[in-house]
Design a protein around this motif. Sequence first.
Motif, PDB file in Angstrom:
ATOM      1  N   LEU A 242       0.812  -1.265   0.073  1.00 57.79           N
ATOM      2  CA  LEU A 242       0.092  -0.009   0.070  1.00 57.79           C
ATOM      3  C   LEU A 242       0.765   1.298   0.007  1.00 57.79           C
ATOM      4  CD1 LEU A 242      -2.897  -0.892   2.541  1.00 57.79           C
ATOM      5  CD2 LEU A 242      -3.364  -0.072   0.376  1.00 57.79           C
ATOM      6  N   ALA A 243       1.910   1.394   0.710  1.00 58.71           N
ATOM      7  CA  ALA A 243       2.788   2.481   0.890  1.00 58.71           C
ATOM      8  C   ALA A 243       3.441   2.723  -0.439  1.00 58.71           C
ATOM      9  CB  ALA A 243       3.766   2.134   2.155  1.00 58.71           C
ATOM     10  N   ILE A 244       3.996   1.580  -1.113  1.00 56.25           N
ATOM     11  CA  ILE A 244       4.550   1.520  -2.544  1.00 56.25           C
ATOM     12  C   ILE A 244       3.520   2.296  -3.566  1.00 56.25           C
ATOM     13  CG2 ILE A 244       5.718   0.214  -4.277  1.00 56.25           C
ATOM     14  CD1 ILE A 244       6.861  -1.588  -2.087  1.00 56.25           C
ATOM     15  N   GLY A 245       2.475   1.979  -3.505  1.00 53.81           N
ATOM     16  CA  GLY A 245       1.612   2.365  -4.304  1.00 53.81           C
ATOM     17  C   GLY A 245       1.088   3.802  -4.058  1.00 53.81           C
ATOM     18  N   ALA A 246       1.307   4.197  -2.796  1.00 51.01           N
ATOM     19  CA  ALA A 246       0.945   5.533  -2.671  1.00 51.01           C
ATOM     20  C   ALA A 246       2.183   6.373  -2.890  1.00 51.01           C
ATOM     21  CB  ALA A 246       0.829   5.689  -1.034  1.00 51.01           C
ATOM     22  N   LEU A 247       3.374   5.941  -2.789  1.00 49.38           N
ATOM     23  CA  LEU A 247       4.513   6.536  -2.977  1.00 49.38           C
ATOM     24  C   LEU A 247       4.626   6.926  -4.557  1.00 49.38           C
ATOM     25  CD1 LEU A 247       7.220   7.497  -1.669  1.00 49.38           C
ATOM     26  CD2 LEU A 247       8.117   5.206  -2.133  1.00 49.38           C
ATOM     27  N   LYS A 248       4.111   5.928  -5.677  1.00 47.20           N
ATOM     28  CA  LYS A 248       4.243   6.133  -7.007  1.00 47.20           C
ATOM     29  C   LYS A 248       3.194   7.485  -7.331  1.00 47.20           C
ATOM     30  CE  LYS A 248       3.109   4.064 -11.273  1.00 47.20           C
ATOM     31  NZ  LYS A 248       2.874   2.454 -11.935  1.00 47.20           N
ATOM     32  N   ALA A 249       2.015   7.577  -6.370  1.00 44.70           N
ATOM     33  CA  ALA A 249       1.102   8.381  -6.862  1.00 44.70           C
ATOM     34  C   ALA A 249       1.846   9.858  -6.418  1.00 44.70           C
ATOM     35  CB  ALA A 249      -0.121   8.406  -5.838  1.00 44.70           C
ATOM     36  N   LEU A 250       2.462   9.877  -5.406  1.00 47.60           N
ATOM     37  CA  LEU A 250       2.911  11.113  -4.961  1.00 47.60           C
ATOM     38  C   LEU A 250       4.135  11.546  -5.748  1.00 47.60           C
ATOM     39  CD1 LEU A 250       3.236  10.031  -1.090  1.00 47.60           C
ATOM     40  CD2 LEU A 250       2.125  11.947  -1.821  1.00 47.60           C
ATOM     41  N   ASN A 251       4.795  10.588  -6.219  1.00 46.02           N
ATOM     42  CA  ASN A 251       5.915  10.899  -7.103  1.00 46.02           C
ATOM     43  C   ASN A 251       5.357  11.506  -8.351  1.00 46.02           C
ATOM     44  OD1 ASN A 251       8.429  10.320  -5.708  1.00 46.02           O
ATOM     45  ND2 ASN A 251       8.148   8.255  -6.284  1.00 46.02           N
ATOM     46  N   GLN A 252       4.353  10.806  -8.918  1.00 45.98           N
ATOM     47  CA  GLN A 252       3.533  11.208 -10.196  1.00 45.98           C
ATOM     48  C   GLN A 252       3.345  12.734 -10.011  1.00 45.98           C
ATOM     49  OE1 GLN A 252       0.865   8.761 -11.517  1.00 45.98           O
ATOM     50  NE2 GLN A 252       2.431   7.030 -12.314  1.00 45.98           N
ATOM     51  N   GLU A 253       2.800  13.020  -8.665  1.00 45.84           N
ATOM     52  CA  GLU A 253       2.160  14.422  -8.573  1.00 45.84           C
ATOM     53  C   GLU A 253       3.123  15.404  -8.253  1.00 45.84           C
ATOM     54  OE1 GLU A 253      -0.956  15.265  -9.455  1.00 45.84           O
ATOM     55  OE2 GLU A 253      -1.257  13.219 -10.081  1.00 45.84           O
ATOM     56  N   ASN A 254       4.447  15.109  -8.169  1.00 39.78           N
ATOM     57  CA  ASN A 254       5.580  15.922  -7.852  1.00 39.78           C
ATOM     58  C   ASN A 254       5.379  16.364  -6.428  1.00 39.78           C
ATOM     59  OD1 ASN A 254       6.922  15.764 -10.510  1.00 39.78           O
ATOM     60  ND2 ASN A 254       5.489  17.220 -11.138  1.00 39.78           N
ATOM     61  N   ILE A 255       5.025  15.574  -5.278  1.00 37.60           N
ATOM     62  CA  ILE A 255       4.888  15.964  -4.064  1.00 37.60           C
ATOM     63  C   ILE A 255       6.197  15.528  -3.364  1.00 37.60           C
ATOM     64  CG2 ILE A 255       3.758  15.335  -1.752  1.00 37.60           C
ATOM     65  CD1 ILE A 255       1.854  16.864  -3.758  1.00 37.60           C
ATOM     66  N   LYS A 256       6.565  16.685  -2.673  1.00 42.18           N
ATOM     67  CA  LYS A 256       8.059  16.422  -2.043  1.00 42.18           C
ATOM     68  C   LYS A 256       7.865  15.564  -0.821  1.00 42.18           C
ATOM     69  CE  LYS A 256       9.682  21.150  -3.566  1.00 42.18           C
ATOM     70  NZ  LYS A 256      10.179  22.382  -3.029  1.00 42.18           N
ATOM     71  N   ILE A 257       8.787  14.404  -1.261  1.00 37.50           N
ATOM     72  CA  ILE A 257       8.929  13.439   0.201  1.00 37.50           C
ATOM     73  C   ILE A 257      10.365  13.549   0.659  1.00 37.50           C
ATOM     74  CG2 ILE A 257       8.547  10.833   0.576  1.00 37.50           C
ATOM     75  CD1 ILE A 257       7.159  10.892  -2.234  1.00 37.50           C
ATOM     76  N   PRO A 258      10.572  13.728   1.950  1.00 31.69           N
ATOM     77  CA  PRO A 258       9.437  13.854   3.039  1.00 31.69           C
ATOM     78  C   PRO A 258       9.052  15.384   3.155  1.00 31.69           C
ATOM     79  CG  PRO A 258      11.482  13.703   4.089  1.00 31.69           C
ATOM     80  CD  PRO A 258      11.968  13.750   2.520  1.00 31.69           C
ATOM     81  N   GLN A 259       9.338  16.140   2.665  1.00 30.77           N
ATOM     82  CA  GLN A 259       9.102  17.748   2.913  1.00 30.77           C
ATOM     83  C   GLN A 259       7.586  17.884   3.066  1.00 30.77           C
ATOM     84  OE1 GLN A 259      11.254  16.653   0.531  1.00 30.77           O
ATOM     85  NE2 GLN A 259      13.200  17.790   0.840  1.00 30.77           N
ATOM     86  N   GLN A 260       6.769  17.372   2.234  1.00 29.81           N
ATOM     87  CA  GLN A 260       5.260  17.530   2.198  1.00 29.81           C
ATOM     88  C   GLN A 260       4.721  16.354   2.772  1.00 29.81           C
ATOM     89  OE1 GLN A 260       5.392  19.160  -2.244  1.00 29.81           O
ATOM     90  NE2 GLN A 260       3.474  20.041  -1.210  1.00 29.81           N
ATOM     91  N   VAL A 261       5.072  15.277   2.365  1.00 31.39           N
ATOM     92  CA  VAL A 261       4.466  14.148   2.921  1.00 31.39           C
ATOM     93  C   VAL A 261       5.586  13.058   3.266  1.00 31.39           C
ATOM     94  CG1 VAL A 261       2.624  11.935   2.263  1.00 31.39           C
ATOM     95  CG2 VAL A 261       2.278  14.328   1.277  1.00 31.39           C
ATOM     96  N   ARG A 262       5.228  12.689   4.509  1.00 33.12           N
ATOM     97  CA  ARG A 262       6.094  11.545   5.081  1.00 33.12           C
ATOM     98  C   ARG A 262       5.307  10.298   5.081  1.00 33.12           C
ATOM     99  NH1 ARG A 262      10.512  14.326   7.275  1.00 33.12           N
ATOM    100  NH2 ARG A 262      10.104  16.286   7.929  1.00 33.12           N
ATOM    101  N   LEU A 263       5.906   9.125   5.085  1.00 25.05           N
ATOM    102  CA  LEU A 263       5.308   7.879   4.795  1.00 25.05           C
ATOM    103  C   LEU A 263       5.913   6.736   5.573  1.00 25.05           C
ATOM    104  CD1 LEU A 263       2.835   6.625   3.121  1.00 25.05           C
ATOM    105  CD2 LEU A 263       4.495   6.147   1.176  1.00 25.05           C
ATOM    106  N   VAL A 264       5.211   5.816   6.393  1.00 26.74           N
ATOM    107  CA  VAL A 264       5.499   4.855   6.958  1.00 26.74           C
ATOM    108  C   VAL A 264       4.942   3.612   6.502  1.00 26.74           C
ATOM    109  CG1 VAL A 264       6.150   3.768   9.116  1.00 26.74           C
ATOM    110  CG2 VAL A 264       6.374   6.471   8.860  1.00 26.74           C
TER     111      VAL A 264
END
Length: 323
Positions: A242-264
């Motif tokens: 689930l986290a890996i799928g969410a990570l792909k979506a965040l990358n596609q939307e150019n969301i800065k990780i971990p500055q804007q969204v942090r994921l565990v």
Amino acid sequence: MATIKDIAKKAGVSIATVSRVLNYDPTLSVGDETKKRIFEIAESMSYQKRATRKKLTRRIAFVHWVTESEELTDLYYMGIRYGIESQADQEHLSLLKYTTQEIDDIPSTIDGVIAVGRFSENEINRFKKLTTNVVLIDSDTAHQGCDAVLIDFQSVMKQAIDHLLDRGCEQIGFIGGNPLYTGMSDLREHFFRTYCLDMAILHEDLILLDSFNVESGYRLMKQFLEDKNVSNVGFVAANDPLAIGALKALNQENIKIPQQVRLVGINDISVSKYVYPALTSVRIEKELMGKTAVQLMLERLQEEREICKKVYLDTSLVQRETT
């Protein structure tokens, strides 16, 4: 630690193929057998093999909650299976493998049952009618009359949430499985809600539920990003896919990780360190769960132990680039 190059060499495929398989690239036209080989090599290269020693030979029914093809969507279960198989081999136990649909095929002459996954009370009673030697792994609850290898998900959630709070997250959400789709409640969601309520930080609009796979994580995060302005938010995912799928979506939307969204994530499957950015995850000792189950079975077979034993294994948070 094994690298993608090491995995590619052992699997006999290109580095690019390994990278795309480990990142669950849906556009990659590679067969399930190749994917399975890559995942198994990635998983096995994290483990140390031990010397074998001779033990008694008994026939144990190994009932797996998922099929081998379903294992490819969540390597957590593959890790547990490796632990069971390797320990059984060392102890000269003969494993007879069944799925949940094949319980009626288990012979009454079996010496014991090791069952991996979440089984209904009816299914567990069917195991107990076959043998008094039953060991459950990954069951949500400890069942009377059965040994069990369990994870303290209350502690897992506390570790993940505390880590996100320590990293400065102003809001924390959860990505998990919807009981309407999965057919079961989830202790991880329960303890997430309980701890967040205790901390007065529960936000219902940040609880995203679907199925326990990469595609659901991707879809849930995509929908979330359409409706929200994201800033300093943390998410705990019920498992690493689930986290890996969410990570792909965040990358596609150019969301800065971990500055804007942090994921565990949870489980720390082998591919978690290869995705980009590398995933922070609460490590569950999957192979040790399997090995411990076999050891509990041996105690029953060799020592004729009748008192049930429940074993809780510790977990640890592995911090990487997503936090």
